[in-house]
Scaffold this active site. Structure first.
Site, PDB file in Angstrom:
ATOM      1  N   PRO A 198      44.459  39.098  41.867  1.00  0.00           N
ATOM      2  CA  PRO A 198      45.342  40.244  41.835  1.00  0.00           C
ATOM      3  C   PRO A 198      45.764  40.610  40.434  1.00  0.00           C
ATOM      4  CG  PRO A 198      46.397  38.282  42.755  1.00  0.00           C
ATOM      5  CD  PRO A 198      45.232  37.860  41.975  1.00  0.00           C
ATOM      6  N   GLU A 199      45.438  41.809  40.050  1.00  0.00           N
ATOM      7  CA  GLU A 199      45.952  42.376  38.810  1.00  0.00           C
ATOM      8  C   GLU A 199      47.046  43.370  39.205  1.00  0.00           C
ATOM      9  OE1 GLU A 199      42.712  43.580  36.204  1.00  0.00           O
ATOM     10  OE2 GLU A 199      41.330  42.313  37.303  1.00  0.00           O
TER      11      GLU A 199
END
Length: 286
Positions: free
Chosen positions: A2-3
């Site tokens: 997850p960015e």
DNA sequence: CACCCCACCTGCGTGC
DNA sequence: TGCACGCAGGTGGGGT
């Protein structure tokens, strides 16, 4: 996994379900995360109502009615799931917060690089102290970036990944942003022109916005709070496409390793001629 | 100070 | 079929 876009997708979905809920019980499953508050500290969540859910970089912050804040980082494979009563607990569910009526907030993380830390009301959160500017911060300007880069020779890709400068950009979007800006990933940051920083910042905001709108990028693990995959993977132009033709010019996409991490780029669309102005040796200093 | 490497984990795909 | 290896979206500590 997850960015910033993935974390923001989770925040938006979860906020609708979680804000107003009260935690009635807490269960751990033994295996610890890399960083996790002691069980005795986490017990302070029981009886507390969630009043808000915010994001800073790749961190999520649950605001509680007594002023405590629960800091959550998803690492590489972490998920925050809001499970309805009929849903079975998935494997690798390390923390389960029961909300009543059988609904549960679940932190699941296969690789256990995630973090779940509970901070008392008013406490300084050191993880957030060092973070750089949000991509949409008004303080983030081409001139500010040029100032931070002045006199430095580190490659632009590594600069983008440095969360102490801009918060939230990870390995997928760093490559995608550089492609969108037409800038080579190896460029020493001190050599970039103001015009190049302008294009970089525009590309950064555009790519991250598009990814949020698409529900994030799912390669293998990412899921929103309902377990749904994101659709931005089909819009990726370079990430994971080594050897495949560039979608713009047909040149094979190249892979290189920078600071131990894969970078994907098109040597034609991201050439010096397409982007930055080289300066004479030493001219970037001072 | 600036920057890089590696550890921290599990799982999956590939090649022998 | 099994095994060894390389690779994966994260960060932070320690070394150069």
């Amino acid at each position: 996994m997850p960015e910033l876009p993935e974390v923001e997708v989770i925040r938006r979905g979860l906020a609708r379900k979680l804000v107003g809920q009260t935690f009635i019980a807490l269960k751990g499953t033994g295996q610890r995360l890399r960083r996790q508050s002691e069980a005795a500290i986490l017990a302070g969540l029981v009886g507390r109502q969630v009043t808000g859910l915010t994001r800073r970089g790749k961190y999520l912050l649950l605001q509680l009615d007594d002023g405590q804040r629960l800091l959550v980082h998803l690492g590489m494979t972490g998920r925050l799931l809001f499970l309805e009563p009929a849903c079975e607990l998935p494997a690798h569910a390390h923390l389960v917060l029961e909300c009543g009526e059988g609904q549960r907030l679940v932190f699941q993380d296969v690789r256990r690089f995630g973090q779940v830390l509970l901070y008392p009301a008013g406490a300084v959160i050191p993880e957030l102290q060092q973070l750089g500017l949000e991509p949409w911060s008004r303080r983030l300007t081409p001139a500010w970036l040029a100032g931070r880069a002045a006199g430095r020779r580190r490659p632009l890709k590594n600069f983008l990944l440095d969360g102490r400068i801009i918060a939230g950009i990870g390995n997928i979007y760093a490559s995608e942003i550089l492609f969108a800006a037409g800038l080579p990933p190896q460029t020493p940051v001190g050599q970039l022109s103001l015009e190049a920083w302008t294009r970089l910042l525009q590309a950064c905001r555009r790519i991250l916005s598009q990814a949020i709108r698409a529900g994030g990028t799912t390669i293998a693990d990412f899921a929103d709070c309902e377990g749904q995959a994101g659709l931005f993977a089909v819009q990726l132009k370079v990430y994971g496409r080594a050897g495949e033709p560039c979608l713009v010019c047909g040149t094979p996409i190249q892979r290189l390793v920078q600071a131990g991490r894969s970078t994907f780029w098109c040597p034609c669309c991201q050439s010096a001629e397409a982007g930055w102005q080289a300066q004479p040796r030493g001219a970037a200093r001072g």
